[in-house]
Scaffold this motif. Structure first.
Motif, mmCIF file in Angstrom:
data_model
loop_
_atom_site.group_PDB
_atom_site.id
_atom_site.type_symbol
_atom_site.label_atom_id
_atom_site.label_comp_id
_atom_site.label_asym_id
_atom_site.label_seq_id
_atom_site.Cartn_x
_atom_site.Cartn_y
_atom_site.Cartn_z
ATOM 1 N N ARG A 87 -1.057 -17.212 21.002
ATOM 2 C CA ARG A 87 -2.387 -16.422 21.512
ATOM 3 C C ARG A 87 -2.968 -15.941 20.358
ATOM 4 N NH1 ARG A 87 -0.927 -11.430 24.976
ATOM 5 N NH2 ARG A 87 0.840 -12.872 25.072
ATOM 6 N N THR A 88 -4.382 -15.795 20.376
ATOM 7 C CA THR A 88 -5.198 -15.238 19.147
ATOM 8 C C THR A 88 -6.315 -14.461 19.542
ATOM 9 O OG1 THR A 88 -4.858 -17.601 18.122
ATOM 10 C CG2 THR A 88 -6.824 -16.016 17.317
ATOM 11 N N ILE A 89 -6.243 -13.278 18.923
ATOM 12 C CA ILE A 89 -7.469 -12.181 19.182
ATOM 13 C C ILE A 89 -8.221 -12.249 18.505
ATOM 14 C CG2 ILE A 89 -7.729 -9.834 19.712
ATOM 15 C CD1 ILE A 89 -4.794 -9.311 20.348
ATOM 16 N N ASP A 146 -4.927 -4.877 15.450
ATOM 17 C CA ASP A 146 -4.076 -5.525 14.330
ATOM 18 C C ASP A 146 -3.841 -6.562 14.543
ATOM 19 O OD1 ASP A 146 -2.535 -5.206 12.209
ATOM 20 O OD2 ASP A 146 -0.673 -4.700 13.083
ATOM 21 N N GLY A 147 -4.558 -7.288 13.364
ATOM 22 C CA GLY A 147 -4.015 -8.679 13.382
ATOM 23 C C GLY A 147 -5.360 -9.750 14.073
ATOM 24 N N ALA A 154 -4.422 -19.795 23.399
ATOM 25 C CA ALA A 154 -4.901 -18.650 24.494
ATOM 26 C C ALA A 154 -5.671 -17.751 23.458
ATOM 27 C CB ALA A 154 -3.909 -17.950 25.126
ATOM 28 N N VAL A 155 -6.770 -17.565 23.937
ATOM 29 C CA VAL A 155 -7.510 -16.684 22.800
ATOM 30 C C VAL A 155 -8.209 -15.508 23.777
ATOM 31 C CG1 VAL A 155 -9.547 -16.630 21.452
ATOM 32 C CG2 VAL A 155 -8.598 -18.744 21.676
ATOM 33 N N ILE A 156 -8.110 -14.373 23.293
ATOM 34 C CA ILE A 156 -8.640 -13.170 23.815
ATOM 35 C C ILE A 156 -9.763 -12.933 22.983
ATOM 36 C CG2 ILE A 156 -8.082 -10.935 24.729
ATOM 37 C CD1 ILE A 156 -6.080 -12.748 25.805
ATOM 38 N N VAL A 157 -11.051 -12.787 23.684
ATOM 39 C CA VAL A 157 -12.066 -12.416 22.990
ATOM 40 C C VAL A 157 -12.747 -10.929 23.230
ATOM 41 C CG1 VAL A 157 -14.775 -12.916 22.856
ATOM 42 C CG2 VAL A 157 -12.759 -14.806 23.335
ATOM 43 N N VAL A 158 -12.593 -10.035 22.089
ATOM 44 C CA VAL A 158 -12.718 -8.821 22.241
ATOM 45 C C VAL A 158 -14.433 -8.375 21.879
ATOM 46 C CG1 VAL A 158 -12.085 -6.348 21.539
ATOM 47 C CG2 VAL A 158 -10.482 -8.389 21.760
ATOM 48 N N MET A 184 -5.589 -12.470 15.730
ATOM 49 C CA MET A 184 -3.975 -12.222 15.700
ATOM 50 C C MET A 184 -3.435 -13.598 16.349
ATOM 51 S SD MET A 184 -2.222 -9.674 18.042
ATOM 52 C CE MET A 184 -0.678 -8.930 17.271
ATOM 53 N N ALA A 185 -2.530 -13.861 15.808
ATOM 54 C CA ALA A 185 -1.843 -15.283 16.358
ATOM 55 C C ALA A 185 -0.560 -14.719 16.849
ATOM 56 C CB ALA A 185 -1.687 -16.401 15.449
ATOM 57 N N THR A 186 -0.176 -14.453 17.914
ATOM 58 C CA THR A 186 1.022 -14.100 18.350
ATOM 59 C C THR A 186 1.630 -15.134 19.517
ATOM 60 O OG1 THR A 186 0.245 -11.942 18.718
ATOM 61 C CG2 THR A 186 2.222 -12.035 19.873
ATOM 62 N N GLY A 187 2.789 -16.027 18.659
ATOM 63 C CA GLY A 187 3.050 -17.208 19.525
ATOM 64 C C GLY A 187 1.961 -18.131 19.629
#
Length: 91
Positions: free
Chosen positions: A6-8, A23-24, A43-47, A1-4
């Motif tokens: 930030r990618t998840i 989502d995304g 910024a990458v959030i790793v889940v 997900m690219a929000t601004g």
């Protein structure tokens, strides 16, 4: 997900991702992050699953040394996300 900027990135296996995911979010193994140089600038959030955060933290530390300075692990993974009442796609 690219929000601004930030990618998840969801690093769980594809079947778990299909069952429920943010989502995304992108689904890929953590080992594939290094092959995505565009992620170095975000910024990458790793889940993960939340069961084994320690190895994921170690992998992210190695990636940070390779220039992926914006990596963070979502503590508790998808389980913590869902327990906090955050929305997911799937069950």
């Amino acid at each position: 997900m690219a929000t601004g900027s930030r990618t998840i990135v969801d690093v769980r296996d594809p079947q778990a991702y299909l069952e429920s995911h943010i989502d995304g979010s992108l689904n890929m193994p953590s080992s594939s992050i290094a092959a995505k140089p565009y992620l170095k600038k975000q910024a990458v959030i790793v889940v993960g699953s939340g069961k084994y955060d320690e190895p994921l933290h170690k992998e992210c530390a190695t990636l940070r040394q390779q220039g992926f300075s914006g990596l963070k692990v979502l503590s508790g993974g998808i389980v913590a996300w869902m327990s906090a009442g955050q929305p997911v796609i799937g069950t």
